[in-house]
Design a protein around this motif. Structure first.
Motif, PDB file in Angstrom:
ATOM      1  N   TRP A  15       0.864  -1.173   0.000  1.00 38.22           N
ATOM      2  CA  TRP A  15       0.000   0.000   0.000  1.00 38.22           C
ATOM      3  C   TRP A  15       0.904   1.228   0.000  1.00 38.22           C
ATOM      4  O   TRP A  15       1.262   1.749   1.063  1.00 38.22           O
ATOM      5  CB  TRP A  15      -0.907  -0.014   1.217  1.00 38.22           C
ATOM      6  CG  TRP A  15      -1.923  -1.120   1.234  1.00 38.22           C
ATOM      7  CD1 TRP A  15      -1.790  -2.369   0.711  1.00 38.22           C
ATOM      8  CD2 TRP A  15      -3.213  -1.075   1.799  1.00 38.22           C
ATOM      9  NE1 TRP A  15      -2.931  -3.089   0.919  1.00 38.22           N
ATOM     10  CE2 TRP A  15      -3.821  -2.320   1.598  1.00 38.22           C
ATOM     11  CE3 TRP A  15      -3.923  -0.096   2.487  1.00 38.22           C
ATOM     12  CZ2 TRP A  15      -5.105  -2.609   2.035  1.00 38.22           C
ATOM     13  CZ3 TRP A  15      -5.195  -0.389   2.923  1.00 38.22           C
ATOM     14  CH2 TRP A  15      -5.785  -1.631   2.695  1.00 38.22           C
ATOM     15  N   ASP A  37      -9.804   6.682  -2.551  1.00 35.75           N
ATOM     16  CA  ASP A  37     -10.693   7.806  -2.855  1.00 35.75           C
ATOM     17  C   ASP A  37     -11.865   7.404  -3.748  1.00 35.75           C
ATOM     18  O   ASP A  37     -12.957   7.936  -3.606  1.00 35.75           O
ATOM     19  CB  ASP A  37      -9.913   8.954  -3.508  1.00 35.75           C
ATOM     20  CG  ASP A  37      -9.035   9.699  -2.519  1.00 35.75           C
ATOM     21  OD1 ASP A  37      -9.266   9.578  -1.297  1.00 35.75           O
ATOM     22  OD2 ASP A  37      -8.110  10.407  -2.965  1.00 35.75           O
ATOM     23  N   VAL A  38     -11.661   6.490  -4.685  1.00 38.43           N
ATOM     24  CA  VAL A  38     -12.754   6.116  -5.596  1.00 38.43           C
ATOM     25  C   VAL A  38     -13.584   4.936  -5.089  1.00 38.43           C
ATOM     26  O   VAL A  38     -14.687   4.703  -5.596  1.00 38.43           O
ATOM     27  CB  VAL A  38     -12.254   5.812  -7.031  1.00 38.43           C
ATOM     28  CG1 VAL A  38     -11.517   6.988  -7.614  1.00 38.43           C
ATOM     29  CG2 VAL A  38     -11.443   4.555  -7.101  1.00 38.43           C
ATOM     30  N   TYR A  84       0.842   7.267   2.194  1.00 38.99           N
ATOM     31  CA  TYR A  84      -0.294   7.085   1.293  1.00 38.99           C
ATOM     32  C   TYR A  84      -1.025   5.784   1.625  1.00 38.99           C
ATOM     33  O   TYR A  84      -2.251   5.711   1.546  1.00 38.99           O
ATOM     34  CB  TYR A  84       0.165   7.077  -0.169  1.00 38.99           C
ATOM     35  CG  TYR A  84       0.633   8.429  -0.634  1.00 38.99           C
ATOM     36  CD1 TYR A  84      -0.215   9.271  -1.347  1.00 38.99           C
ATOM     37  CD2 TYR A  84       1.918   8.878  -0.358  1.00 38.99           C
ATOM     38  CE1 TYR A  84       0.200  10.513  -1.769  1.00 38.99           C
ATOM     39  CE2 TYR A  84       2.345  10.122  -0.780  1.00 38.99           C
ATOM     40  CZ  TYR A  84       1.484  10.939  -1.484  1.00 38.99           C
ATOM     41  OH  TYR A  84       1.902  12.173  -1.886  1.00 38.99           O
ATOM     42  N   ALA A 103      -4.834   5.351   2.894  1.00 39.36           N
ATOM     43  CA  ALA A 103      -5.759   4.409   2.255  1.00 39.36           C
ATOM     44  C   ALA A 103      -6.338   3.444   3.282  1.00 39.36           C
ATOM     45  O   ALA A 103      -7.540   3.162   3.274  1.00 39.36           O
ATOM     46  CB  ALA A 103      -5.044   3.643   1.148  1.00 39.36           C
ATOM     47  N   GLY A 151      -0.678   3.717  -6.253  1.00 40.72           N
ATOM     48  CA  GLY A 151      -1.921   4.475  -6.340  1.00 40.72           C
ATOM     49  C   GLY A 151      -2.948   4.166  -5.270  1.00 40.72           C
ATOM     50  O   GLY A 151      -4.154   4.312  -5.485  1.00 40.72           O
ATOM     51  N   LYS A 184      -8.954   5.199   5.461  1.00 40.62           N
ATOM     52  CA  LYS A 184     -10.170   5.464   4.695  1.00 40.62           C
ATOM     53  C   LYS A 184     -10.941   4.164   4.438  1.00 40.62           C
ATOM     54  O   LYS A 184     -12.167   4.122   4.590  1.00 40.62           O
ATOM     55  CB  LYS A 184      -9.803   6.141   3.374  1.00 40.62           C
ATOM     56  CG  LYS A 184     -11.003   6.674   2.653  1.00 40.62           C
ATOM     57  CD  LYS A 184     -10.623   7.786   1.716  1.00 40.62           C
ATOM     58  CE  LYS A 184     -11.902   8.406   1.191  1.00 40.62           C
ATOM     59  NZ  LYS A 184     -11.658   9.535   0.374  1.00 40.62           N
ATOM     60  N   ASP A 188      -3.856   5.769  -2.646  1.00 44.99           N
ATOM     61  CA  ASP A 188      -4.702   6.896  -2.290  1.00 44.99           C
ATOM     62  C   ASP A 188      -5.834   7.061  -3.297  1.00 44.99           C
ATOM     63  O   ASP A 188      -6.976   7.341  -2.930  1.00 44.99           O
ATOM     64  CB  ASP A 188      -3.884   8.184  -2.154  1.00 44.99           C
ATOM     65  CG  ASP A 188      -3.005   8.461  -3.367  1.00 44.99           C
ATOM     66  OD1 ASP A 188      -2.515   7.505  -4.016  1.00 44.99           O
ATOM     67  OD2 ASP A 188      -2.778   9.649  -3.668  1.00 44.99           O
ATOM     68  N   TYR A 189      -5.554   6.839  -4.565  1.00 43.32           N
ATOM     69  CA  TYR A 189      -6.594   6.934  -5.590  1.00 43.32           C
ATOM     70  C   TYR A 189      -7.639   5.828  -5.412  1.00 43.32           C
ATOM     71  O   TYR A 189      -8.839   6.067  -5.529  1.00 43.32           O
ATOM     72  CB  TYR A 189      -5.999   6.833  -6.996  1.00 43.32           C
ATOM     73  CG  TYR A 189      -5.051   7.950  -7.330  1.00 43.32           C
ATOM     74  CD1 TYR A 189      -5.413   9.286  -7.170  1.00 43.32           C
ATOM     75  CD2 TYR A 189      -3.779   7.676  -7.819  1.00 43.32           C
ATOM     76  CE1 TYR A 189      -4.541  10.315  -7.474  1.00 43.32           C
ATOM     77  CE2 TYR A 189      -2.902   8.695  -8.137  1.00 43.32           C
ATOM     78  CZ  TYR A 189      -3.289  10.011  -7.967  1.00 43.32           C
ATOM     79  OH  TYR A 189      -2.426  11.017  -8.270  1.00 43.32           O
ATOM     80  N   ILE A 190      -7.164   4.618  -5.152  1.00 42.47           N
ATOM     81  CA  ILE A 190      -8.089   3.502  -4.945  1.00 42.47           C
ATOM     82  C   ILE A 190      -9.009   3.809  -3.761  1.00 42.47           C
ATOM     83  O   ILE A 190     -10.228   3.634  -3.843  1.00 42.47           O
ATOM     84  CB  ILE A 190      -7.327   2.177  -4.727  1.00 42.47           C
ATOM     85  CG1 ILE A 190      -6.563   1.797  -5.998  1.00 42.47           C
ATOM     86  CG2 ILE A 190      -8.285   1.061  -4.321  1.00 42.47           C
ATOM     87  CD1 ILE A 190      -5.606   0.631  -5.823  1.00 42.47           C
ATOM     88  N   LYS A 201       2.287   4.931  -2.442  1.00 46.03           N
ATOM     89  CA  LYS A 201       1.951   5.937  -3.457  1.00 46.03           C
ATOM     90  C   LYS A 201       2.187   5.391  -4.856  1.00 46.03           C
ATOM     91  O   LYS A 201       1.366   5.598  -5.754  1.00 46.03           O
ATOM     92  CB  LYS A 201       2.797   7.190  -3.237  1.00 46.03           C
ATOM     93  CG  LYS A 201       2.546   8.243  -4.293  1.00 46.03           C
ATOM     94  CD  LYS A 201       3.451   9.433  -4.113  1.00 46.03           C
ATOM     95  CE  LYS A 201       3.025  10.524  -5.056  1.00 46.03           C
ATOM     96  NZ  LYS A 201       3.995  10.973  -5.964  1.00 46.03           N
TER      97      LYS A 201
END
Length: 181
Positions: free
Chosen positions: A117, A128-129, A152, A156, A122, A159, A124-126, A119
């Motif tokens: 996990w 977030d979406v 990051y 994640a 990705g 979140k 943080d993108y995962i 940066k």
């Protein structure tokens, strides 16, 4: 470090005011390989590192490797008919859904992330979406497994953990920040 004099460590192992084990390796590549022979774990990371870290500046090239799987580690699947192949896929999906507490649904779209996990991958993108994806696509299921590797990944994890606690997607989300046995 390895009984080296402190002055030598300061002279050879510091870049931008910070200790760097990478600097002596890059200096060696400059001195003995005319700056060639420097590789990163992927093309994207090579590009990012060459732009972001001054220790790489001035090198003729920073290359990214393909990061492929060795042939002897590839799984060889039987070359049977399409029906048998599709049944293996359905069976594998049922097993994964049951193993990780997801709703058993043959029509579900299963998204799986297994890796660090960080940066670079990705995370943080995962994270977030993920809420949007699970709210928007009722047939989506998400599995995320791997150790946290940087801030990051921590973001994640927090979140995704709060999303899991909310229970809205309990049978469609599996999150494990670590290695599985």
């Amino acid at each position: 470090i390895f009984d080296l004099p402190p002055d030598r460590i300061r002279q050879e192992c510091f870049a931008e005011g910070k200790f760097s084990m990478l600097k002596p390796a890059i200096d060696h590549a400059r001195a003995y390989q005319e700056g060639y022979g420097v590789c990163a774990v992927s093309k994207n990371y090579a590009l990012e590192a060459a732009q972001k870290h001054p220790v790489f500046w001035g090198l003729p090239e920073v290359r990214g490797i393909e990061n492929c799987m060795p042939e002897d580690e590839r799984i060889i699947f039987p070359t049977d008919d399409a029906a048998a192949y599709l049944e293996r896929r359905r069976s594998a999906k049922r097993f994964i859904q049951k193993e990780y507490g997801l709703r058993e649904d043959a029509d579900a779209r299963l998204f799986v992330f297994v890796g660090r996990w960080v940066k670079q991958k990705g995370m943080d993108y995962i994270a977030d979406v993920a809420p949007w994806m699970l709210r928007t696509y009722k047939d989506a299921q998400l599995i995320m497994i791997g150790p946290i590797g940087d801030s990051y990944g921590t973001y994640a994890h927090e979140k995704m953990r709060s999303l899991k606690k909310a229970d809205a997607f309990a049978d469609r989300l599996f999150v494990h920040a670590g290695f599985l046995r």
